[in-house]
Scaffold this active site. Structure first.
Site, PDB file in Angstrom:
ATOM      1  CG  ASP A 134      73.714   1.674 -59.317  1.00  0.00           C
ATOM      2  OD1 ASP A 134      73.519   1.789 -58.099  1.00  0.00           O
ATOM      3  OD2 ASP A 134      73.565   0.603 -59.944  1.00  0.00           O
TER       4      ASP A 134
ATOM      5  CB  CYS B 162      71.945   0.368 -50.755  1.00  0.00           C
ATOM      6  SG  CYS B 162      71.285  -0.832 -51.930  1.00  0.00           S
TER       7      CYS B 162
END
Lengths: 308, 308, 308, 308, 308, 308
Positions: free
Chosen positions: C193, C124
């Site tokens: 996250d 990512c």
């Protein structure tokens, strides 16, 4: 024919039970039937043999030893009835002789894997496993056994009785104590109800927990199994059914009746993957579980005609 | 003092039993005793408190909740007897209040880890584990439980009775069927008898087999444990004793007497390593097992004076 | 208040997005609001601060950086309004300064774990992970990067653009090629996250596959995460929600409409267990994942009042 | 001869493609060629057959099905040309018949391993794997499928189209979501490009990640593969080449051109070790991967002359 | 006969040593003896051959190559003495030829598994392993070797000498540094003293540590072993004895004599389980270790008569 | 100052060596220096202390005990020189006292983990590990030890000498025999050169192989390490350097000179990951390795000022 039908009935009603005894009864019944076939044409002869074989096999569709015994007995390459009959008689005699010696042979082969001083864990009540243990003990090896209770039917109590009668020092534990006791164990030995094409072991429920705990602690697990325990139909993808037994083996039915939200799950067997099994001890040798196909083809005599 | 001695005697004779009830009785006894200490000198006061604490702790040297309750109750920083007494009373009240709410708190925290549709496996009969399960069920989550029989004392029968009364769909299995049923399980929840400095769980024998099978299948294992189950003395290297219980729990003693080569091993507990535990649910939060030291220091109030 | 409401609205509508920017906006908004609170009574003051904090936190209930930023900003120990205001201003300034330096600090700390010649895999597009990589490269280390495409949104294309601009040799692969390429990798670095109390990492879907493949090949996995990514509420047992995103990120909606038996599952994140993570690089140091509680308590300043 | 050369050319130019179609074309071409060989001396005949076989095999040196088809077709034990011709014709017809039925047979055998209620994960677009799935579904089993997108060429979109047309409930996921979804899966089924002597599976890149995640969660992985996918030359130690495909499958070439430090690695296949594979479903039976040698020898008819 | 007795004596006294040289000497001795048998009756002939075979085999009861060589040499199906003699001569010549080429063949097959750029770790001094390494190097592959010292006899010093003479870049390490260096290794190659029916490898002590460390880091381990290293008797359950060698290989005997509480354990070999071995490279092909039975049956020509 | 410079020089030249002796010398040197600082201003005083501390620390930049000892000695909270001096003197005395008792304390704590009948494996020559062993033996526990030779410097010979002098039954093995002997071992005990923030153990090369083999066989591994072995700088991401020692420890340099293609790699240490370590026994308690941060903060007194 009546005799064969009687044997079939006795297998169906479980009067004759146990993988070995079923196999021997079926082989003998087929032999005796063949002695009395009156036809002279080989085609008719073969048809009758196949019919009889089919009757026997259908009595217990899930018993793995039954089709193996029938197949080993009935196969022949003769073109004359008299030769075919001879061959089948020889097959039956050979099968019965080998089956009769299997426990002893497994004992001899397996006992070589037991060292002086070993602590052996076993589960349920397997004649094959006990043959290995008692053979090693009778060879003068100083061994002892940890036997599980094997709920729900507590076959462990039979096992400790037999071990006691042999004079083998034995410790009884509940099934939950398997992992706790594993650190003291050198080798685990269990029997088999069936072995699949990929070397998985179908045996008394709880076996896979012994195997898992043994694998965690890197202790060896030996399975003692006659060759007729290997399942040919698993080559065709068939799964082996796991029998669900009655709740009353686990809990008093009246007590259960009083608890409408509670049911019982009572599987008779579980499945141990090949990777947790070090060796399968058969009456013809010790093999890694991945060799199941070779046993089925070379010893049980199954022809997989599409193979090449 | 007589009251405290009575309580001590009741703990010793197991009239008062269960980690929680022992802890509460000891804290209350110490509180009541402190109320009646007549000395005015703080040094004398502390000496008397220490003596009383010592009496209580020695009643069950292996009960982990006992020294924790006593330590949480007796510690104070006062230099005057009246202040010290006040502080100890406050400690006791706080401890008793928290202990009284612990089941409910563990239920609230643990229930958040249960999802709608989950199948939960539990072992033996743990109030803490059942609190998590019933709280989740009462929140309207559609869950069901697989409960083990938990030989030899079959506490699973108490568990399924309690679950049935809550209306929770429950399946009873023998201890040997744990691995066989694991593929249908989402989460395993067990209680605790003690938790060590390195996060190992001491609990009813068989717990480590559930944990091993859950780990093999990568299912979560939650342990529900009041903070007073954490063992401070394991920091000093102490091992936790595994109680060996009577053979007659496993086999009829007369039957056993007839088998001179057979003995019974009946451990009450086993030890589950931290790596097989996902979370420990306490009344003050959910923690990874490696945080045991932090619980012991921050919640149980033990000072390790040489630390820093 | 209007300013704070505007900020809240901008966070809710995702005009302000990204864990770091949300955190900074919330802290600044709270600071500015506090500057203008007119009340003189500390109780009233605290009530107003709590109200404002609550408004901010509720804009994105699942954003883990938001309550952390608000908590670090609002806490004070003052009994006078002026002192409280001072303290909150200092908190905000300190938080904003540290947040502003976090990327750089993580880069410095993490770069020490990169050796000359290392091949690094990343997933990512994580600023924190890239800060570690570019810092190491700017220190003159001869490194190269393997970057995943990161379907469905293909954030890997942004990552390779940034790495290209730094002059770092980079190889783009599809997500399915992670295991195939793992043998050439020295270290995997990803962002975060959120991080839970037991050290599990919530990050872009696919992260747990990199971690699994790295673990299989025994390559190190580093996670670069600001401390405000640690989730305090997971101590209370809360699970972290995994956002399900729109099918159209994965497949053309018209094509999908033509297949009534097909649906799309498009989770934004997945969960990597602590055992697959070697180190979490924060702006205040490198920690094993099991230390999450310590970060939450010591750095994020959460008080777990029931803790002793 | 011209016909055979034409077929060879069509294989070389990939007009004929796919392991099965290549195999069938080569067998038929050899058969037709043999029909027209004019020589009467068996030695000359064999020489011509070998030349033709060699031409066919060299068209795609890495295609595993090609030499298998040619070998199964050309082998004979005759000493007369007419007999040899007959034998080769029979070989070809048998091979073509079996190849034509292989999908159906794999479907029948593999479907037995699917249980009612199973969730099946598959990768890429394998006719063999789909045959197993659709056969199970048509037997009335209530199953559903999770299909991966299979970047870069997104063959998953073909797979979901086919499953949709069969009416099978299907969920599409990106390749990165494999591990996230694995907890809901019962069985993983994939196809094969080739299988090596030690049971390793060469298949579409990403297969080994499904296998790794399935193994981690102890879900079964079945591989459906025609016997002609087994690679005889790996007995001689040969490695199977992993084709590197064009970057433009992964990223727009213009975009890539703008990033001089970035390159693309785009392997077509990866390798799954035998230990992650439970069963290989062939048209002649289900086998553990370790039995690859037996398949190669018994079914594919390769003689390893130095063996004994 | 005298010649055969001389050879037997030379094997017993270890004048002839090394698995290969023992095997070749025994085969040649049996051949020469057979040439001079005077009897004309086949039964008498067979008896004499068996006697001679037995004499040879008993010289080193634990040498696995000895019975294999004798069995491969002596077996025949003839019913006439002259034919039997012919067959045995052919057997011996074939065996000697194959044995003579085995190193070269293993080199060819194994070298295909070595890639350009590989770093290879090896242990002790195995001609078979070195043949693979030098063959790959002579094919122009840019490889290097990490060789262990192999205490106590430090055969690693011979290995590095040989590698140096070939011009192969080599690094010597102590045995304790195996795991430390494993991250830089691509493939581990070792020889074999014996291989059991379940694919376990008996080799120089320390081999199983290389295998364990390679498996941990998921590096391939190849074993290079002539087929005559496979042990037929392990099918019958026999364990392979691990020779205990003299303490003076490890420590100065005088020093040891001064420490009455200290003894030395100096096993010559250890056992590497099949799961840690990727491939066994023989002179007839590369096989997974689970295929040991097939090698023993097909190549070594042992008949297990009870097998079907 | 001269005294301090002398001590610094003695540390640099390794006249003073060993983690413990270095630590004690540095603390004492700093204490003595502080006694003689003439300044009266606290700022000047602190500056001088810091300078002296810096000189000491820079003598052996990689010795982990040095900065720990200096930090524990120099820290104070005083605002007056006299108080600061007092505090530092107290620090030094406390440190020296604790360091002096550390071996005994580790022995006491660790011995509790040894059970009667245990077989203990140890590596190299660690005073801390030996203290645990001899303490257990002197408590009357019937234990025995397996000691590795520990090439290249063969410190195992010192270990067996010491064990012999204590009368402890000891077996010497070569380093390659570790896995072979592991089945007989109950507990592995090693010392430490350093412990990192994530609980990894830096110790004599080969330690990680003992740990790997112990983990494979699920035997416990204890590490005995004074708290000053924990490395604070690893919190900042620093890697611990692994010293490469001279080739002549491994091979005669003349022999090596004759082999131009051969070099020697001789790392002094290797790194054992936390997951292979059950407990770290320090002088202040037994901890799981994941608690390293807590040791560093609470015992070693390092302030991580950015931490909250």
């Amino acid at each position: 024919m009546q005799q064969l039908l009687d044997t079939a009935e006795n297998i169906r009603t479980m009067e004759i039970r146990g993988a070995g005894r079923i196999a021997e009864a079926a082989s003998a019944a087929l032999r005796d039937y063949v002695l009395n076939i009156k036809v002279t044409n080989i085609k008719d002869f073969n048809k009758k043999v196949d019919e009889a074989a089919s009757i026997l096999i259908q009595t217990r569709p899930t018993a793995v030893s039954l089709p193996n015994a029938v197949q080993l007995t009935k196969r022949h390459t003769a073109t004359e009835v008299s030769e075919a009959r001879e061959e089948i008689l020889r097959n039956a005699d050979k099968f019965l002789e080998q089956a009769g010696q299997a426990l002893e042979k497994m004992g001899e082969i397996g006992a070589k894997r037991i060292r002086d001083g070993d602590v052996i864990m076993t589960h349920c009540n397997s004649h094959a496993a006990l043959s290995v243990i008692t053979t090693a003990f009778e060879q003068g090896k100083d061994i002892s056994v940890i036997a599980t209770e094997s709920r729900p039917r507590r076959q462990g109590l039979i096992t400790i009785k037999e071990l006691n009668d042999h004079g083998i020092p034995t410790t009884l534990i509940v099934d939950s104590a398997v992992r706790y006791c594993m650190k003291d164990v050198d080798t685990v030995i269990v029997g088999a109800d069936a072995i699949t094409i990929n070397g998985a072991l179908v045996n008394k429920v709880g076996t896979s927990q012994l195997a898992l705990a043994a694998n965690e602690a890197r202790k060896n697990l030996l399975c003692a199994a006659e060759t007729f325990k290997f399942s040919p139909k698993t080559i065709h993808g068939d799964l082996i059914d796991i029998e669900e037994r009655s709740p009353e083996e686990v809990i008093d039915t009246e007590v259960l009746a009083g608890m409408p939200n509670v049911k019982v799950k009572n599987p008779a067997f579980d499945i141990t993957p090949a990777e947790y099994i070090d060796m399968i001890i058969t009456e013809v040798g010790a093999f890694p579980p991945q060799m199941a196909y070779t046993i089925i083809k070379e010893h049980l005599g199954w022809e997989f005609t599409k193979m090449g």
